[in-house]
Design a protein around this motif. Structure first.
Motif, PDB file in Angstrom:
ATOM      1  N   VAL A  54       0.448  -1.216   0.124  1.00  0.00           N
ATOM      2  CA  VAL A  54       0.051   0.029  -0.150  1.00  0.00           C
ATOM      3  C   VAL A  54       0.770   1.065  -0.556  1.00  0.00           C
ATOM      4  N   LEU A  55       0.316   2.255  -0.237  1.00  0.00           N
ATOM      5  CA  LEU A  55       1.056   4.013  -0.546  1.00  0.00           C
ATOM      6  C   LEU A  55       0.595   4.277   0.778  1.00  0.00           C
ATOM      7  N   ILE A  56       1.469   5.095   1.443  1.00  0.00           N
ATOM      8  CA  ILE A  56       2.022   5.787   2.514  1.00  0.00           C
ATOM      9  C   ILE A  56       2.500   7.164   1.910  1.00  0.00           C
ATOM     10  N   SER A  57       1.906   7.924   2.959  1.00  0.00           N
ATOM     11  CA  SER A  57       2.975   9.609   2.421  1.00  0.00           C
ATOM     12  C   SER A  57       2.935  10.577   3.457  1.00  0.00           C
ATOM     13  N   LEU A  58       4.116  10.703   3.551  1.00  0.00           N
ATOM     14  CA  LEU A  58       4.787  11.457   4.877  1.00  0.00           C
ATOM     15  C   LEU A  58       3.969  13.482   4.712  1.00  0.00           C
TER      16      LEU A  58
END
Length: 177
Positions: free
Chosen positions: A48-52
């Motif tokens: 899955v894609l997570i963002s900071l």
């Protein structure tokens, strides 16, 4: 994220009341809500894609799934798609979104969606919104959540939606790792 951004004010069921609220004018009135939508992109590998979050935002340098407020006239689905595109440069078809669930927060109705995407495309983060983005396993998301490096609102969201999120990711994702 402009302060002239306008949101529909809704009741607890998410039905617009006809009132509008301008971002930057403080919270929506007590007993009222606005829609916040988020997308958990699931690659064919099951990651899955997570963002900071950018350093200039609330909850600076904390992880999350791409998310933001639905604008005036936008549905949760449309807001989720727009925020995903704005924050990561990635796009999915509206019909690809699968609702995980809704969390009723103090002044927001938070909707979490999942969507499949082919491969693991390289995101192009908007530097005003997102400092970095990574493809990770759900186990890594859970590890970071428990380590306290996700934006604070995600604690209650994950507590309420985690089990369903795991199911939905498995439903739309690939073979996993």
């Amino acid at each position: 994220m402009a302060d002239d951004e306008m949101w529909d004010v809704t009741d607890v069921q998410g039905t617009p009341t006809g009132a509008l609220h301008r971002r930057g004018d403080g919270p929506v009135p007590a007993g009222a809500f606005h829609i916040v939508a988020s997308v958990c992109l699931v690659s064919t590998s099951g990651r899955v894609l997570i963002s900071l979050r950018a350093a200039s935002k609330d909850y600076p340098l904390a992880w999350e799934f791409p998310a933001g407020s639905a604008l005036r006239g936008e549905s949760s689905r449309a807001g989720a798609l727009r925020e995903l595109a704005e924050e990561t440069g990635l796009r999915v078809a509206p019909d690809d979104l699968v609702l995980v669930g809704r969390v009723i927060e103090e002044r927001a109705l938070f909707d979490l969606w999942v969507a499949p995407i082919d491969g693991e495309p390289t995101p192009t983060p908007d530097p005003e919104e997102v400092q970095d983005a990574e493809w990770v396993t759900l186990d890594e998301v859970e590890r970071r959540w428990h380590a306290g490096v996700f934006a604070t609102p995600w604690n209650a969201r994950f507590e309420q939606l985690w089990e369903v999120l795991v199911e939905r990711v498995a439903d739309v994702g690939g073979n996993g790792e």
